[in-house]
Design a protein around this motif. Structure first.
Motif, PDB file in Angstrom:
ATOM      1  N   GLY A 111     -22.947  -5.565  21.058  1.00 16.07           N
ATOM      2  CA  GLY A 111     -22.978  -6.664  20.090  1.00 16.07           C
ATOM      3  C   GLY A 111     -24.356  -6.750  19.461  1.00 16.07           C
ATOM      4  N   ILE A 112     -24.449  -7.542  18.392  1.00 16.86           N
ATOM      5  CA  ILE A 112     -25.733  -7.688  17.690  1.00 16.86           C
ATOM      6  C   ILE A 112     -25.919  -9.136  17.255  1.00 16.86           C
ATOM      7  N   GLY A 113     -27.156  -9.537  17.029  1.00 16.38           N
ATOM      8  CA  GLY A 113     -27.442 -10.896  16.532  1.00 16.38           C
ATOM      9  C   GLY A 113     -26.937 -11.940  17.516  1.00 16.38           C
ATOM     10  N   GLY A 114     -26.165 -12.872  17.002  1.00 14.60           N
ATOM     11  CA  GLY A 114     -25.628 -13.941  17.842  1.00 14.60           C
ATOM     12  C   GLY A 114     -24.659 -13.428  18.894  1.00 14.60           C
ATOM     13  N   SER A 115     -24.167 -12.206  18.720  1.00 14.28           N
ATOM     14  CA  SER A 115     -23.265 -11.628  19.717  1.00 14.28           C
ATOM     15  C   SER A 115     -24.028 -10.768  20.720  1.00 14.28           C
ATOM     16  N   TYR A 116     -25.326 -10.986  20.801  1.00  5.53           N
ATOM     17  CA  TYR A 116     -26.169 -10.170  21.680  1.00  5.53           C
ATOM     18  C   TYR A 116     -27.283 -10.984  22.337  1.00  5.53           C
TER      19      TYR A 116
ATOM     20  N   ILE B  10     -18.421  -7.266  21.723  1.00  5.81           N
ATOM     21  CA  ILE B  10     -18.444  -8.638  21.199  1.00  5.81           C
ATOM     22  C   ILE B  10     -18.734  -8.610  19.698  1.00  5.81           C
ATOM     23  N   SER B  11     -17.835  -9.171  18.911  1.00  2.29           N
ATOM     24  CA  SER B  11     -18.116  -9.316  17.484  1.00  2.29           C
ATOM     25  C   SER B  11     -17.197 -10.388  16.931  1.00  2.29           C
ATOM     26  N   LYS B  12     -17.789 -11.441  16.385  1.00  2.00           N
ATOM     27  CA  LYS B  12     -16.953 -12.531  15.879  1.00  2.00           C
ATOM     28  C   LYS B  12     -16.160 -12.068  14.666  1.00  2.00           C
ATOM     29  N   SER B  13     -16.863 -11.465  13.724  1.00  2.00           N
ATOM     30  CA  SER B  13     -16.163 -11.006  12.519  1.00  2.00           C
ATOM     31  C   SER B  13     -15.288  -9.806  12.862  1.00  2.00           C
ATOM     32  N   GLY B  14     -15.716  -9.061  13.856  1.00  2.00           N
ATOM     33  CA  GLY B  14     -14.986  -7.845  14.226  1.00  2.00           C
ATOM     34  C   GLY B  14     -15.219  -6.700  13.278  1.00  2.00           C
ATOM     35  N   THR B  15     -16.139  -6.882  12.344  1.00  2.00           N
ATOM     36  CA  THR B  15     -16.351  -5.833  11.341  1.00  2.00           C
ATOM     37  C   THR B  15     -17.815  -5.393  11.243  1.00  2.00           C
ATOM     38  N   THR B  16     -18.675  -5.905  12.111  1.00  5.80           N
ATOM     39  CA  THR B  16     -20.100  -5.584  11.989  1.00  5.80           C
ATOM     40  C   THR B  16     -20.353  -4.107  12.309  1.00  5.80           C
ATOM     41  N   THR B  17     -21.124  -3.455  11.441  1.00  5.45           N
ATOM     42  CA  THR B  17     -21.266  -1.999  11.508  1.00  5.45           C
ATOM     43  C   THR B  17     -21.905  -1.516  12.817  1.00  5.45           C
ATOM     44  N   GLU B  18     -23.024  -2.112  13.210  1.00  4.32           N
ATOM     45  CA  GLU B  18     -23.766  -1.595  14.366  1.00  4.32           C
ATOM     46  C   GLU B  18     -22.913  -1.572  15.631  1.00  4.32           C
ATOM     47  N   PRO B  19     -22.314  -2.712  16.029  1.00  5.73           N
ATOM     48  CA  PRO B  19     -21.483  -2.647  17.241  1.00  5.73           C
ATOM     49  C   PRO B  19     -20.239  -1.790  17.049  1.00  5.73           C
ATOM     50  N   ALA B  20     -19.685  -1.760  15.832  1.00  3.71           N
ATOM     51  CA  ALA B  20     -18.463  -0.967  15.609  1.00  3.71           C
ATOM     52  C   ALA B  20     -18.759   0.522  15.820  1.00  3.71           C
TER      53      ALA B  20
ATOM     54  N   GLY C  28     -20.589 -20.643  14.959  1.00  9.69           N
ATOM     55  CA  GLY C  28     -21.201 -19.468  14.325  1.00  9.69           C
ATOM     56  C   GLY C  28     -21.902 -18.592  15.362  1.00  9.69           C
ATOM     57  N   GLY C  29     -22.135 -17.339  15.016  1.00 10.89           N
ATOM     58  CA  GLY C  29     -22.701 -16.362  15.947  1.00 10.89           C
ATOM     59  C   GLY C  29     -23.920 -16.867  16.703  1.00 10.89           C
ATOM     60  N   ARG C  30     -24.919 -17.366  15.976  1.00  6.80           N
ATOM     61  CA  ARG C  30     -26.180 -17.731  16.645  1.00  6.80           C
ATOM     62  C   ARG C  30     -26.063 -19.019  17.466  1.00  6.80           C
ATOM     63  N   PHE C  31     -24.928 -19.713  17.338  1.00  5.97           N
ATOM     64  CA  PHE C  31     -24.701 -20.921  18.142  1.00  5.97           C
ATOM     65  C   PHE C  31     -23.674 -20.657  19.252  1.00  5.97           C
TER      66      PHE C  31
ATOM     67  N   LYS D 138     -35.782 -17.031  17.584  1.00  2.00           N
ATOM     68  CA  LYS D 138     -36.158 -16.529  16.255  1.00  2.00           C
ATOM     69  C   LYS D 138     -34.917 -16.359  15.384  1.00  2.00           C
ATOM     70  N   GLN D 139     -33.862 -15.820  15.978  1.00  2.55           N
ATOM     71  CA  GLN D 139     -32.638 -15.672  15.190  1.00  2.55           C
ATOM     72  C   GLN D 139     -32.065 -17.036  14.807  1.00  2.55           C
ATOM     73  N   LEU D 140     -32.022 -17.929  15.812  1.00  2.00           N
ATOM     74  CA  LEU D 140     -31.437 -19.255  15.562  1.00  2.00           C
ATOM     75  C   LEU D 140     -32.126 -19.941  14.389  1.00  2.00           C
TER      76      LEU D 140
ATOM     77  N   GLY E  44     -34.560 -18.616  12.229  1.00  2.00           N
ATOM     78  CA  GLY E  44     -34.775 -17.800  11.026  1.00  2.00           C
ATOM     79  C   GLY E  44     -33.523 -17.736  10.168  1.00  2.00           C
ATOM     80  N   GLU E  45     -32.383 -17.531  10.820  1.00  2.00           N
ATOM     81  CA  GLU E  45     -31.146 -17.376  10.069  1.00  2.00           C
ATOM     82  C   GLU E  45     -30.616 -18.734   9.593  1.00  2.00           C
ATOM     83  N   SER E  46     -30.985 -19.780  10.317  1.00  2.00           N
ATOM     84  CA  SER E  46     -30.494 -21.115   9.934  1.00  2.00           C
ATOM     85  C   SER E  46     -31.322 -21.724   8.812  1.00  2.00           C
TER      86      SER E  46
ATOM     87  N   ASP F 181     -24.935 -21.193   7.408  1.00  2.00           N
ATOM     88  CA  ASP F 181     -24.471 -19.967   6.752  1.00  2.00           C
ATOM     89  C   ASP F 181     -25.592 -18.927   6.810  1.00  2.00           C
ATOM     90  N   GLN F 182     -25.315 -17.725   6.344  1.00  2.00           N
ATOM     91  CA  GLN F 182     -26.318 -16.660   6.353  1.00  2.00           C
ATOM     92  C   GLN F 182     -26.046 -15.677   5.222  1.00  2.00           C
ATOM     93  N   PRO F 183     -26.042 -16.198   3.968  1.00  2.00           N
ATOM     94  CA  PRO F 183     -25.697 -15.307   2.849  1.00  2.00           C
ATOM     95  C   PRO F 183     -26.661 -14.131   2.713  1.00  2.00           C
TER      96      PRO F 183
HETATM   97  O1  PA5 Z   1     -25.502 -15.654  13.674  1.00  2.00           O
HETATM   98  C1  PA5 Z   1     -24.835 -14.858  13.047  1.00  2.00           C
HETATM   99  O2  PA5 Z   1     -23.851 -15.226  12.381  1.00  2.00           O
HETATM  100  C2  PA5 Z   1     -25.129 -13.376  13.044  1.00  2.00           C
HETATM  101  O3  PA5 Z   1     -26.345 -13.066  13.607  1.00  2.00           O
HETATM  102  C3  PA5 Z   1     -24.057 -12.645  13.818  1.00  2.00           C
HETATM  103  O4  PA5 Z   1     -24.004 -13.116  15.120  1.00  2.00           O
HETATM  104  C4  PA5 Z   1     -24.287 -11.136  13.813  1.00  2.00           C
HETATM  105  O5  PA5 Z   1     -24.402 -10.664  12.513  1.00  2.00           O
HETATM  106  C5  PA5 Z   1     -23.130 -10.423  14.515  1.00  2.00           C
HETATM  107  O6  PA5 Z   1     -21.917 -10.765  13.920  1.00  2.00           O
HETATM  108  P1  PA5 Z   1     -20.540 -10.487  14.586  1.00  2.00           P
HETATM  109  O7  PA5 Z   1     -20.425 -11.250  15.828  1.00  2.00           O
HETATM  110  O8  PA5 Z   1     -19.525 -10.913  13.565  1.00  2.00           O
HETATM  111  O9  PA5 Z   1     -20.464  -9.000  14.851  1.00  2.00           O
END
Ligand code: PA5
Length: 446
Positions: free
Chosen positions: A79-84, A141-151, A204-207, A283-285, A287-289, A415-417
């Motif tokens: 997983g990556i980001g909030g899923s990691y 782990i991937s909420k969207s299920g489409t994130t490139t790195e974990p896929a 959301g991922g980071r929460f 930092k993610q929480l 920075g992205e928020s 959000d995280q546009p």
């Molecule tokens: O907080 C967020 O929304 C992002 O950091 C996601 O967690 C991150 O991009 C991974 O997304 P996903 O769980 O859909 O693979």
């Protein structure tokens, strides 16, 4: 024992009345969060999560964790980001400093490695080499299920698992945490028949650290996730208190008051190496928020005293647009006393009999005062000790402060546009169907 926020070392830079003036804005942010009336209100499931979490899912997490602990030498978390970051933060903060390296009989659970948080073939190949002769389970782990790195990582790991265990064997060792209905991972998990855990739509991922996203890997590490949820429940109560006694809201207000005075970078400081990934999660929480609409505090982090010998110079003496928030863990998990020597050749006998943690605390206190003298406001969050309970408490404290702070700043914190831009370019350069026009444009610029 309480978790407290102390802003006295910011008072040379802002005044009490400025913090007081922010009360109506904080209260309006509070209303937006609790009545779901602000921007991003589809993603407020985390607010009530400590009380309203799915008990049935929670016990399935505990069962799956027990099975993994019993049949695996290794868990790979993809997983990556909030899923990691949340799971890694908890495991590093709460387990032995050398958890993965301990002999099996001393380690309370399987080795845990993370993948899918980068696109390095070297990293993934090294990891698969490391685990090839061990019993492995995987949590993708991937909420969207489409994130490139974990896929990408999962495609390779799935192939590794199927070669190692066969289709059937791999199926019983792969756990998917994703959306209840949408996304490529959901489709894949359904068709393969993996055990699944659901990330609620409105978190959301980071929460999401207090959902299955964080809880399954954390439980596999042998950490008491019920205690963690209890800490979050108590934080829920404390973080709803009136402004004057609400440490979370005051943290949100003070960092905003400092930001409005040009202190545009916040450095989260720890004195325990095990908190490095808590800082990454934070930092993610933040920075992205908050980093959007061309504004927001830049969240940075340092590990002290290590980084006092690198970034210390800049913090003491560089551009004065920074403030620090120090995580003060009051009680260390393990203590060591300084021994006395006959000859005192290293001249340290003046510390003989003192706890090493006492030295660490004096380094912290001395640094705070030095940095304040160097015109860096210092905020302190006092954490009684780093236990599952206080970790859960701290997660909720930071999440709530982030929601309040984002609304004070006038952004949609949920959000995280901005994270889409690099993905579009990467897909175009990779030749993903549908991105042909962008590919030609980008290649001209390279
Ligand atoms: O907080 C967020 O929304 C992002 O950091 C996601 O967690 C991150 O991009 C991974 O997304 P996903 O769980 O859909 O693979």
């Amino acid at each position: 024992e309480k978790l407290t926020f102390d802003h006295k070392n910011a008072l040379g830079f802002i005044s009490e009345h400025e913090i007081g003036y922010l009360e109506p804005q904080v209260l309006s942010a509070h209303t937006m969060l609790h009545e779901k009336s602000g921007p991003g209100n589809d993603f407020l499931g985390w607010v009530e999560l400590p009380n309203a979490y799915d008990r049935e899912e929670f016990s399935r997490i505990q069962k799956a964790a027990a099975k993994i602990r019993q049949d695996s030498d290794v868990l790979i978390v993809v997983g990556i980001g909030g899923s990691y970051l949340g799971a890694r933060a908890a495991i590093e903060a709460l387990c032995h400093s050398f958890y993965n390296m301990l002999p099996k009989e001393k380690r309370n659970g399987p080795e845990i490695y993370f993948a899918g948080n980068n696109i390095s073939s070297t990293y993934l190949a090294d990891l698969l080499e490391l685990v090839e002769n061990k019993e492995v389970s995987v949590n993708v782990i991937s909420k969207s299920g489409t994130t490139t790195e974990p896929a990408i990582a999962f495609r390779i790991i799935k192939d590794f698992m199927e070669k190692k265990y066969g289709k059937e064997g791999a199926r019983s060792r792969i756990y998917a945490t994703t959306d209840k209905a949408r996304g490529a991972l959901k489709t894949l998990a359904d068709s393969e028949g993996y055990e699944q855990f659901v990330i609620p739509d409105d978190v959301g991922g980071r929460f999401s650290v207090l959902t299955a996203v964080g809880l399954l890997p954390i439980a596999v590490a042998g950490i008491d996730i019920a205690e963690m949820m209890k800490g979050a429940q108590d934080a829920y109560v404390d973080c709803k208190k009136p402004y004057a006694e609400n440490h979370c809201y005051r943290y949100a207000a003070v960092r905003n008051a400092l930001y409005r005075k040009g202190k545009t970078t916040e450095i989260l400081v720890n004195y325990e190496p095990s908190l490095h990934y808590l800082t990454e999660w934070w930092k993610q929480l933040y920075g992205e928020s908050e980093g959007k609409d061309k504004k927001g505090i830049f969240p940075a982090g340092v590990d002290f005293s290590t980084d006092l010998h690198s970034m210390g110079q800049y913090i003491q003496d560089g551009l004065r647009n920074i403030f620090e928030t120090v995580l003060n863990v009051e009680k260390c998990r393990k203590s060591l006393a300084m021994v006395k020597t006959e000859d005192d050749l290293d001249k340290l006998n003046y510390l003989a009999g003192k706890e090493m943690d006492f030295v660490n605390k004096m380094a912290m206190k001395g640094t705070i005062l030095a940095h304040v003298d160097g015109e860096v406001p210092n905020l302190v969050i006092n954490i009684p000790e780093m236990t599952p309970y206080w970790f859960g408490y701290l997660v909720y404290f930071f999440e709530k402060a982030c929601g309040i702070s984002g609304y004070l700043l006038g952004v949609n914190p949920f959000d995280q546009p901005g994270v889409e831009a690099y993905k579009k370019n990467m897909f175009a350069l990779l030749g993903k169907p549908g991105f042909e026009a962008e590919k030609a444009e980008l290649e001209k610029r390279l």
